[in-house]
Design a protein around this motif. Sequence first.
Motif, PDB file in Angstrom:
ATOM      1  N   UNK A 270     143.992  49.743 134.753  1.00  0.00           N
ATOM      2  CA  UNK A 270     143.856  48.712 134.850  1.00  0.00           C
ATOM      3  C   UNK A 270     143.385  48.808 136.250  1.00  0.00           C
ATOM      4  N   UNK A 271     145.125  48.497 136.976  1.00  0.00           N
ATOM      5  CA  UNK A 271     145.102  48.273 138.237  1.00  0.00           C
ATOM      6  C   UNK A 271     144.885  49.354 139.604  1.00  0.00           C
ATOM      7  N   UNK A 272     145.627  50.712 138.915  1.00  0.00           N
ATOM      8  CA  UNK A 272     144.810  51.798 139.941  1.00  0.00           C
ATOM      9  C   UNK A 272     143.522  52.025 140.309  1.00  0.00           C
ATOM     10  N   UNK A 295     143.626  38.894 152.367  1.00  0.00           N
ATOM     11  CA  UNK A 295     144.213  38.000 151.871  1.00  0.00           C
ATOM     12  C   UNK A 295     143.389  37.661 150.446  1.00  0.00           C
ATOM     13  N   UNK A 296     142.441  37.685 150.826  1.00  0.00           N
ATOM     14  CA  UNK A 296     141.394  37.576 149.565  1.00  0.00           C
ATOM     15  C   UNK A 296     140.538  38.417 149.131  1.00  0.00           C
ATOM     16  N   UNK A 297     141.128  39.195 149.201  1.00  0.00           N
ATOM     17  CA  UNK A 297     139.937  40.750 149.034  1.00  0.00           C
ATOM     18  C   UNK A 297     141.395  40.769 147.983  1.00  0.00           C
ATOM     19  N   UNK A 298     142.748  40.777 147.757  1.00  0.00           N
ATOM     20  CA  UNK A 298     144.013  40.984 147.098  1.00  0.00           C
ATOM     21  C   UNK A 298     143.626  39.959 146.114  1.00  0.00           C
ATOM     22  N   UNK A 299     143.385  38.972 146.719  1.00  0.00           N
ATOM     23  CA  UNK A 299     143.767  38.298 145.009  1.00  0.00           C
ATOM     24  C   UNK A 299     142.993  38.174 144.346  1.00  0.00           C
ATOM     25  N   UNK A 300     141.634  38.755 144.818  1.00  0.00           N
ATOM     26  CA  UNK A 300     140.288  38.816 143.967  1.00  0.00           C
ATOM     27  C   UNK A 300     140.511  39.519 143.051  1.00  0.00           C
ATOM     28  N   UNK A 301     141.600  41.376 143.961  1.00  0.00           N
ATOM     29  CA  UNK A 301     141.831  42.203 142.986  1.00  0.00           C
ATOM     30  C   UNK A 301     142.187  42.086 141.727  1.00  0.00           C
ATOM     31  N   UNK A 302     143.757  41.179 142.285  1.00  0.00           N
ATOM     32  CA  UNK A 302     144.737  40.370 140.624  1.00  0.00           C
ATOM     33  C   UNK A 302     143.492  40.099 139.869  1.00  0.00           C
ATOM     34  N   UNK A 303     143.107  39.099 140.083  1.00  0.00           N
ATOM     35  CA  UNK A 303     142.319  38.272 139.054  1.00  0.00           C
ATOM     36  C   UNK A 303     141.382  39.121 138.571  1.00  0.00           C
ATOM     37  N   UNK A 304     140.394  40.437 138.867  1.00  0.00           N
ATOM     38  CA  UNK A 304     139.748  40.893 137.990  1.00  0.00           C
ATOM     39  C   UNK A 304     140.688  40.852 136.998  1.00  0.00           C
ATOM     40  N   UNK A 305     142.100  42.270 137.781  1.00  0.00           N
ATOM     41  CA  UNK A 305     142.471  43.005 136.783  1.00  0.00           C
ATOM     42  C   UNK A 305     143.218  42.550 135.059  1.00  0.00           C
ATOM     43  N   UNK A 306     144.268  40.866 135.993  1.00  0.00           N
ATOM     44  CA  UNK A 306     144.482  40.412 135.090  1.00  0.00           C
ATOM     45  C   UNK A 306     143.532  39.060 133.998  1.00  0.00           C
ATOM     46  N   UNK A 348     153.058  40.753 134.941  1.00  0.00           N
ATOM     47  CA  UNK A 348     153.361  40.478 136.493  1.00  0.00           C
ATOM     48  C   UNK A 348     152.741  41.090 136.937  1.00  0.00           C
ATOM     49  N   UNK A 349     152.109  42.467 136.623  1.00  0.00           N
ATOM     50  CA  UNK A 349     151.860  44.157 137.471  1.00  0.00           C
ATOM     51  C   UNK A 349     151.206  43.792 138.161  1.00  0.00           C
ATOM     52  N   UNK A 350     149.611  43.279 137.814  1.00  0.00           N
ATOM     53  CA  UNK A 350     148.766  43.240 139.047  1.00  0.00           C
ATOM     54  C   UNK A 350     149.475  42.524 140.616  1.00  0.00           C
ATOM     55  N   UNK A 351     149.977  41.736 140.646  1.00  0.00           N
ATOM     56  CA  UNK A 351     150.587  41.268 142.086  1.00  0.00           C
ATOM     57  C   UNK A 351     150.638  41.921 142.525  1.00  0.00           C
ATOM     58  N   UNK A 352     152.085  43.159 142.245  1.00  0.00           N
ATOM     59  CA  UNK A 352     152.830  43.364 142.570  1.00  0.00           C
ATOM     60  C   UNK A 352     151.673  44.966 143.453  1.00  0.00           C
TER      61      UNK A 352
END
Length: 422
Positions: A270-272, A295-306, A348-352
Amino acid sequence: MIREMLSFRGKMVRRGAPALVSRGSLALWGLFSILIVRALPTEAYAAYAVARSVQIFAMMLGGGFVMQAIVKHVAEGDTRRERRFTNAAIVLALGIAGLIGALLLSLGSTLQSFYSDIDLRGIPWAIALLVVTSASASLPHSILQAKQKMVRMMTADVSSVLVRIAVVGYFLLTESLTSPLQVFGAMILGNLISTAVGGVFAWPHIEPSLGFDRRELGKLFGFSVVTLGAGLASSIYARTDILLLGKLAPEREVSGYSACRTLTALADTLNNAAKLVVLPVISRMWTSGRRSGVLHRVMGAVMVVSLIQLPLVVGFVFFPRRILNFLFEGKYDAAAPVLMILGILMVFKPLGSMFGCMSAAVGKPSYALYSVIVSATVNVGLNIVLIPRYGAVGAAIATAFSVILGGAAVMVLSLRKLRREA
């Protein structure tokens, strides 16, 4: 900010659907690998697990480290400059892959003598071929990713996985899967199919007549060396556990731990998938001056994966023994604490992962390098201390601690970069 993040989440799901299918096909292969774990004898699976770990390092050194540089530079436009970078990358990646393949063959006897209790006959040849074919398959994949031709990229990736499943499935149905070499053979054939299909789709974006010179090669290699350091260090703390378990723990510890890693690798898929979309998008935003929205784009991606991986996390953390018993018929029930620890790590993986992707997109792959060097050093030390005493559980604790440490470091460095320049 929340509204923009939710808006990007919808856009990312639509644009990233082919990327998710592409990486999802690897998740399907990961699920299929559960059948491989069940079918292979314990000693054969121990050899497979050790060989896969060696393969990860070999593929990274054998041209894999060039791929992120391709996406970064080729995604910035569609001019002669980007096509010359593409030419330089093809020559660089294939040349390095050939050298690493030859090195593996020369070190085959050394590898076998180090793991004297595990049968690795034929493994160096298989890994060498995997390195070369993986580099050839990754080149069109990276070019299509950079150009956001996600459906075409997906077609090549899915073709490769279907071939792997078909070949290994035949061995499973005929109850003749007894060696890791059969699995590696299927992976090599899949890489060849992916190279052919992806090459046809990527060819319009390649212009050999333009050539390249030392400037393109030097710039590409300079960026790639930094990503190599980051990727290699990341592989160290991602794979040192299995390599050291193979040396310091019984075969059953290696097999049980590797089975848990196979299950939790779905989170990496999912992260990849998210990174396939985020890297070229952030790269274009950064170079075009639209830095406030990064930053909005990055956090949006984190939300989707999580959100997508949440059911898996719940299952692995709260019902690890039941899952292992159902999938492996009691073969690896003792590894339940390992699955629980690695399941918690998935949170914790999606953030990193996303902030590491962002650091490369904004031209600072060194951030990922700095963070994983520290965490890799800690991981190796913890593995050496914990594995002899706690076996697979100790390896899981070392891996979890190191991944969290590395993710926190790259996140802090990336946020500082944004505050200075956004």
